[in-house]
Scaffold this motif. Structure first.
Motif, PDB file in Angstrom:
ATOM      1  N   ALA A 524       0.845  -1.204   0.000  1.00 12.79           N
ATOM      2  CA  ALA A 524       0.000   0.000   0.000  1.00 12.79           C
ATOM      3  C   ALA A 524       0.874   1.246   0.000  1.00 12.79           C
ATOM      4  O   ALA A 524       0.662   2.177  -0.783  1.00 12.79           O
ATOM      5  N   ASN A 525       1.880   1.216   0.840  1.00 11.40           N
ATOM      6  CA  ASN A 525       2.768   2.368   0.961  1.00 11.40           C
ATOM      7  C   ASN A 525       3.495   2.641  -0.362  1.00 11.40           C
ATOM      8  O   ASN A 525       3.605   3.786  -0.803  1.00 11.40           O
ATOM      9  N   GLU A 526       3.947   1.576  -1.005  1.00 12.98           N
ATOM     10  CA  GLU A 526       4.644   1.738  -2.284  1.00 12.98           C
ATOM     11  C   GLU A 526       3.732   2.332  -3.354  1.00 12.98           C
ATOM     12  O   GLU A 526       4.198   2.993  -4.275  1.00 12.98           O
ATOM     13  N   ARG A 527       2.430   2.072  -3.233  1.00 10.56           N
ATOM     14  CA  ARG A 527       1.486   2.605  -4.224  1.00 10.56           C
ATOM     15  C   ARG A 527       0.895   3.941  -3.802  1.00 10.56           C
ATOM     16  O   ARG A 527      -0.053   4.431  -4.418  1.00 10.56           O
ATOM     17  N   GLY A 528       1.410   4.506  -2.712  1.00  8.35           N
ATOM     18  CA  GLY A 528       0.969   5.849  -2.307  1.00  8.35           C
ATOM     19  C   GLY A 528      -0.344   5.874  -1.541  1.00  8.35           C
ATOM     20  O   GLY A 528      -0.998   6.914  -1.489  1.00  8.35           O
TER      21      GLY A 528
END
Ligand code: DGT
Ligand code: CA
Ligand code: CA
Ligand code: ZN
Length: 580
Positions: A524-528
């Motif tokens: 999730a974090n990598e996808r913003g």
């Protein structure tokens, strides 16, 4: 026996009675009593001398009282034992398989006289389960998968259960003089979502003297609830608790305590990578020390910090030690500054007596304020969750008014009005748009029809994300640890849509959920996509479980900036309306 053990015995008796095809009314009376005892605030063992008070507990009648008296006197229940001789103890293990209830077990038994895990697995592989009434190929495949899941999960424990056990052990060890440090290591220290066994390290004066160390190990074996000592050596004792949990306690000299902490905290793959690095730099790393390769002279070992420093690495927090790039990042001084519990300004998913919570708005607010939160949200259920007495439009509006009123009355904390609205089968939300628009925060969650196909479930979640009123997706994968898998869906597609619509994902801190998990949080974090860390508290006492969520966030390398409920109240409110 404590209440949990008594309740377990009664549940098992109910299951065995059901296998035995007994009167449903009688079966239910055992389940009701078990449930009542689970929720009792006082121990049955303390109340047993006062039968009148026990009879006041709903679900405990005269017959059940006799059972409780028998259990507390004999430590067993004759009926339970009888049923177990009639059938097989292995049936109790079968009952733990997801989707395998007493009725099916009875069916298998009457058709094939088989009642053990291996036997049932063999039947399923041979296609013999599908021949039973109300069974088919699909049920048979499900059963095989459930057996596989059970094998994988068997013998693991929820994080909070492991921590409670570790704390009890620490308290017990403190009674012994001459100990400086007691530290749980292993997966518990890394905050892994489930824990296999406990690894506890002890050091101090008492650990350098042979007789004292022997006395200490003797003292450890006196731990209340200990069932069986598995192995006992000079520096280590392994034992099993009545709960089934295995514990290893090691005594260490202060000089090598840091090396042992590093080694026994793991993970194994982190340790392997670290040892290779040490070798390349001309050192050997063991559970005793970091030493020069050529002359075995120790260069570090007292603390973990000095070991990482000698290896030219920044200190790596235990939660990150999974060999997921943390060693490289520590070398480049690029480790993120992980979020801490103190960074959180509010808990924004909680239930009250209006639906299935056990405290009032005011009680929850006071507890949240006492924790130092600046804000919180009341998010009761919607009507689709009928057994939780979920809100319809009308009641939801009244509840908003009640929350606003409480907000005015109570100083020192902002109470947001919210809802945990069900995502219906087709992705519609369970309350009118106009009602949802009145809310400060709308958590949309799946609570029904978990068995939809992946494509359908993906569409269902995407539609919920596209609803302009949705602020957060609650416990997004629906898994219940050690019990129920995540429902299948396209996680990547859902996360991308959430990033686009600025809908946050929840990290539900309840120890049997921890949903999103560490891997999905990192995705999730990598996808913003921003995260909201909540407890889903149904009682004031649940609010402290936030720390299990924070541990998972740290395992996912999240910082303060990645989590919306670290924002001040006003900014947070904007974020709940897609303002991030
Ligand atoms: P668990 O108990 O399954 O939840 O997971 P852990 O991580 O607590 O694993 P456990 O109890 O088997 O071992 C504790 C730590 O000891 C582990 O994280 C790393 C270390 N360790 C165990 N076996 C080995 C090994 O063969 N090599 C290395 N380098 N370290 C090991
Ligand atoms: Ca362990
Ligand atoms: Ca271990
Ligand atoms: Zn929920």
């Amino acid at each position: 026996m404590d209440n949990k053990a008594i309740a377990g015995l009664l549940y098992e008796t109910a299951d065995l009675l059901e296998i035995d095809n007994q009167d449903p009314f009688r079966i239910r009376s055992y389940r009701n009593a078990a449930q009542a005892i689970e929720n009792l605030s006082q121990q049955v063992s303390e109340l047993i001398g006062e039968p009148k008070r026990l009879l006041e507990v709903p679900g405990i009648g005269k017959g059940m009282l006799q059972n409780l008296q028998e259990i507390s006197k004999e430590g067993r229940l004759a009926l339970h034992a009888e049923l177990l001789t009639k059938y097989k103890p292995s049936m109790l293990e079968l009952l733990k398989i997801q989707g395998l209830g007493p009725k099916t077990i009875a069916l298998i038994w009457s058709a094939y006289q088989i009642a053990d895990l291996e036997g049932v697995e063999k039947l399923a592989r041979e296609g013999k389960i599908r021949e039973l009434p109300r069974m088919g190929e699909k049920q048979e495949q499900k059963l095989l998968k459930a057996i596989e899941d059970y094998r994988r999960m068997a013998g693991r424990f929820l994080l909070d259960a492991a921590e409670i056990q570790a704390n009890k052990l620490v308290e017990h060890l403190k009674l012994f003089g001459g100990i400086d440090k007691i530290t749980p290591a292993g997966s518990l220290r890394r905050g892994r979502e489930t824990v296999g066994d406990l690894d506890v390290l002890v050091t101090g004066r008492c650990c350098v003297n042979d007789t004292e160390r022997e006395n200490l190990i003797e003292h450890v074996t006196g731990l209340p609830g200990l069932m069986q000592v598995i192995a006992r050596g000079d520096n280590k004792v392994s034992f099993r608790m009545r709960s089934g949990m295995q514990v290893d306690v090691r005594t260490l000299s202060p000089d090598s305590f840091g090396a042992a902490m590093q080694y026994f905290t793991g993970s194994k793959s982190h340790n392997v990578a670290l040892r290779q690095r040490a070798l390349k730099m001309g050192f050997t790393l063991s559970e005793y020390s970091l030493a020069e390769l050529d002359n075995q002279k120790p260069v570090a070992g007292k603390t973990e910090e000095e070991i990482y420093a000698k290896l030219k690495l920044d200190y790596i927090p235990p939660e990150m030690r999974e060999n997921q790039g943390e060693i490289e990042a520590a070398e480049r001084h690029a480790l993120p500054e992980l979020i801490t519990e103190k960074d959180l300004q509010g808990d924004v998913h909680m239930h009250t007596v209006e639906t299935d919570g056990r405290c009032t708005i005011e009680e929850m607010a006071e507890a949240a304020r006492a924790r130092g939160y600046k804000y919180m949200a009341i998010t009761d259920h919607s009507k689709n969750l009928a057994f939780a007495n979920g809100l319809d439009d009308q009641r939801a509006l009244e509840h908003i008014r009640r929350i606003r009123k409480a907000n005015e009355k109570i100083e020192g904390i902002k109470i947001f009005a919210g809802v945990e609205v069900d995502i219906l089968t087709d992705g519609e939300l369970d309350l009118s748009d106009s009602v949802l628009a009145e809310m400060d925060i709308v958590i949309a969650s799946v609570h029904s029809q978990f068995n939809q196909e992946s494509a359908k479930m993906t569409d269902r979640l995407l539609r919920a994300i596209e609803n302009p009123n949705t602020s957060v997706i609650g416990h997004p994968t629906g898994r219940v640890l050690l019990r129920r898998d995540a429902y299948p869906f396209d996680v990547d597609a859902v996360l991308k849509a959430a990033a686009r619509q600025k809908v946050a994902m929840e990290l539900n801190s309840y120890p049997d959920r921890l949903d999103l998990n560490d891997r999905h949080l990192r995705m999730a974090n990598e996808r913003g996509v921003k995260i909201v860390i909540n407890t889903d508290a149904h009682h004031t006492s649940h609010m402290e479980k936030i720390r299990y969520g924070v541990l998972q966030a740290r395992r996912a390398w999240l910082t303060k900036d990645d989590v919306l409920n670290t924002l001040p109240a006003q900014k947070f409110a904007q974020a709940m309306k897609h303002g991030w």
